[in-house]
Design a protein around this motif. Sequence first.
Motif, short mmCIF file in Angstrom:
data_model
loop_
_atom_site.label_atom_id
_atom_site.label_comp_id
_atom_site.label_asym_id
_atom_site.label_seq_id
_atom_site.Cartn_x
_atom_site.Cartn_y
_atom_site.Cartn_z
N THR A 121 0.85 -1.19 0.00
CA THR A 121 0.00 0.00 0.00
C THR A 121 0.89 1.24 0.00
N PRO A 122 0.36 2.39 -0.38
CA PRO A 122 1.16 3.62 -0.32
C PRO A 122 1.73 3.86 1.08
N GLU A 123 0.93 3.54 2.10
CA GLU A 123 1.39 3.73 3.48
C GLU A 123 2.56 2.79 3.80
N TYR A 124 2.48 1.55 3.31
CA TYR A 124 3.54 0.57 3.55
C TYR A 124 4.84 1.03 2.88
N VAL A 125 4.73 1.49 1.64
CA VAL A 125 5.93 1.92 0.91
C VAL A 125 6.60 3.09 1.62
N LYS A 126 5.81 4.08 2.02
CA LYS A 126 6.37 5.26 2.70
C LYS A 126 7.03 4.87 4.02
N ALA A 127 6.44 3.89 4.73
CA ALA A 127 6.95 3.50 6.04
C ALA A 127 8.21 2.65 5.94
N ASN A 128 8.41 1.97 4.81
CA ASN A 128 9.51 1.02 4.71
C ASN A 128 10.58 1.39 3.68
N VAL A 129 10.44 2.53 3.02
CA VAL A 129 11.44 2.96 2.05
C VAL A 129 12.74 3.30 2.76
N ASP A 130 13.85 2.99 2.11
CA ASP A 130 15.16 3.34 2.63
C ASP A 130 15.38 4.83 2.38
N VAL A 131 15.24 5.64 3.41
CA VAL A 131 15.29 7.10 3.27
C VAL A 131 16.61 7.55 2.68
N SER A 132 17.70 6.87 3.01
CA SER A 132 19.01 7.28 2.49
C SER A 132 19.13 7.10 0.99
N SER A 133 18.24 6.30 0.39
CA SER A 133 18.30 6.06 -1.06
C SER A 133 17.57 7.13 -1.86
N ILE A 134 16.82 7.99 -1.18
CA ILE A 134 16.04 9.03 -1.86
C ILE A 134 16.96 10.21 -2.18
N LYS A 135 17.27 10.38 -3.44
CA LYS A 135 18.16 11.46 -3.88
C LYS A 135 17.42 12.77 -4.12
N ASP A 136 16.14 12.66 -4.44
CA ASP A 136 15.33 13.84 -4.76
C ASP A 136 14.00 13.70 -4.03
N GLU A 137 13.84 14.44 -2.96
CA GLU A 137 12.63 14.31 -2.14
C GLU A 137 11.37 14.71 -2.89
N LYS A 138 11.46 15.76 -3.70
CA LYS A 138 10.30 16.22 -4.48
C LYS A 138 9.88 15.14 -5.48
N LEU A 139 10.87 14.52 -6.12
CA LEU A 139 10.57 13.44 -7.07
C LEU A 139 9.87 12.29 -6.36
N PHE A 140 10.37 11.91 -5.20
CA PHE A 140 9.77 10.81 -4.44
C PHE A 140 8.35 11.15 -4.01
N GLU A 141 8.14 12.37 -3.51
CA GLU A 141 6.81 12.79 -3.07
C GLU A 141 5.81 12.76 -4.21
N ASP A 142 6.20 13.30 -5.36
CA ASP A 142 5.31 13.31 -6.52
C ASP A 142 5.04 11.89 -7.02
N ALA A 143 6.08 11.06 -6.98
CA ALA A 143 5.91 9.67 -7.42
C ALA A 143 4.95 8.92 -6.51
N MET A 144 5.02 9.20 -5.21
CA MET A 144 4.12 8.52 -4.28
C MET A 144 2.68 8.98 -4.45
N LYS A 145 2.48 10.23 -4.83
CA LYS A 145 1.12 10.71 -5.11
C LYS A 145 0.56 9.96 -6.32
N LEU A 146 1.41 9.76 -7.33
CA LEU A 146 0.98 9.02 -8.51
C LEU A 146 0.72 7.56 -8.15
N TYR A 147 1.59 6.99 -7.31
CA TYR A 147 1.41 5.59 -6.90
C TYR A 147 0.10 5.41 -6.15
N ALA A 148 -0.25 6.38 -5.31
CA ALA A 148 -1.51 6.30 -4.57
C ALA A 148 -2.70 6.26 -5.53
N ARG A 149 -2.61 7.01 -6.63
CA ARG A 149 -3.70 6.98 -7.63
C ARG A 149 -3.75 5.61 -8.32
#
Length: 385
Positions: A121-149
């Motif tokens: 679920t979107p909640e599961y992905v956000k809770a378990n993503v490796d934060v150190s692997s996120i190079k672009d926070e804006k990209l990740f946030e926008d991608a998660m909004k799309l994933y939720a849809r």
Amino acid sequence: ATNPFTITKLDVNEKPRYSKEAFKTSTLQRDAYNYLGYSSTRTMMLAQYLYEGIDIKGETTGIITYMRTDVTRLSNEFVDAAMMHIQKNYGAQYLGKYQTTKDQNAQDAHEGIRPTNVLHTPEYVKANVDVSSIKDEKLFEDAMKLYARIYGRTLASLMAPAILEHTKVTFTSNHHDFNMKGVRLLFDGFLKVYEESKNKDVLLPKFHQGDTITMDAIVSIEKQTQPKPRYNEASMIKKLDELGIGRPSTYASIIKTLIERGYVTKEKNLQPTDQGILTSDELDKFFKDIINIDYTAEMESNLDKVSEGNYDKLSILKTFYEMFIPMIENAKVNMKKIQPVMLDETCPRCGSQLVIRKSKYGEFIACSGFPKCRYIKKEEAPTDS
């Protein structure tokens, strides 16, 4: 009319509202534009990011299926897992039926766009993503909004319909009748997990005939017939899909090319430029036999047959060039062009007049003697006074 108003007529009907099928490329791009405000190009870039994978619990995991597809079908394995998930988390009353439709021109090379794992679920992905692997926070946030849809739409496609009570009410005051239409939600069904964008439902309370209502305000609204709105990215992609023009991999690039070449400008809607209007008119004049909806759709179909080994590619090329070469020779001589703007400056290399030309990067000043002279005037850097 003045208060109070009496309900003198009440017409009530229960109707189901069914969920839409899972996303394919064109419907994903339209939904992302309408609901999230993403351009078609950005939507595909974010979908690529989700498809290539996100680091979850130390492992790179692709969380959606391939995003360039023209079908909405889902695998049996995913449908079974999703049905179990729905029953466990929402109850048996929320279980729907799996259904899909196939366009006759669809290639059907991939599934619809769906989560690779219904438990992600979107909640599961956000809770378990490796934060150190996120190079672009804006990209990740926008991608998660799309994933939720994507996640919500896929789950909703397998859920029970919502039940709405459609109501027509007539209010009477001082012998004047006023009509109102709206709905009342009786069972949320798939709306539990997926919010439809641009929903224009007027939500009404429970009414009874004979009720007396006090209105806060009475507003007179004059309505006029309006012309159809200009295309935006979402409605343009819908039209391309309906007409069989392009493929899931080309919808975004078609619109991007129109903008980059200056044929349209992108404001709230897509607005044709003078260059775009002239280009369209001239192409229609000189190439109408090959630049039209029917020919394009037929060519797409024939190219699909070639890729499947069911059509001879050389015969297609021969037929095309026998028709195209005379057209292009005629156009080179007779096609009207927008001439560059002449300037009161001369070229320092050959003495010809300088002109303003346009490219996909914007306007620039160059020699009118092109291609013999390739001088381009460089912008002078500002100097301190």
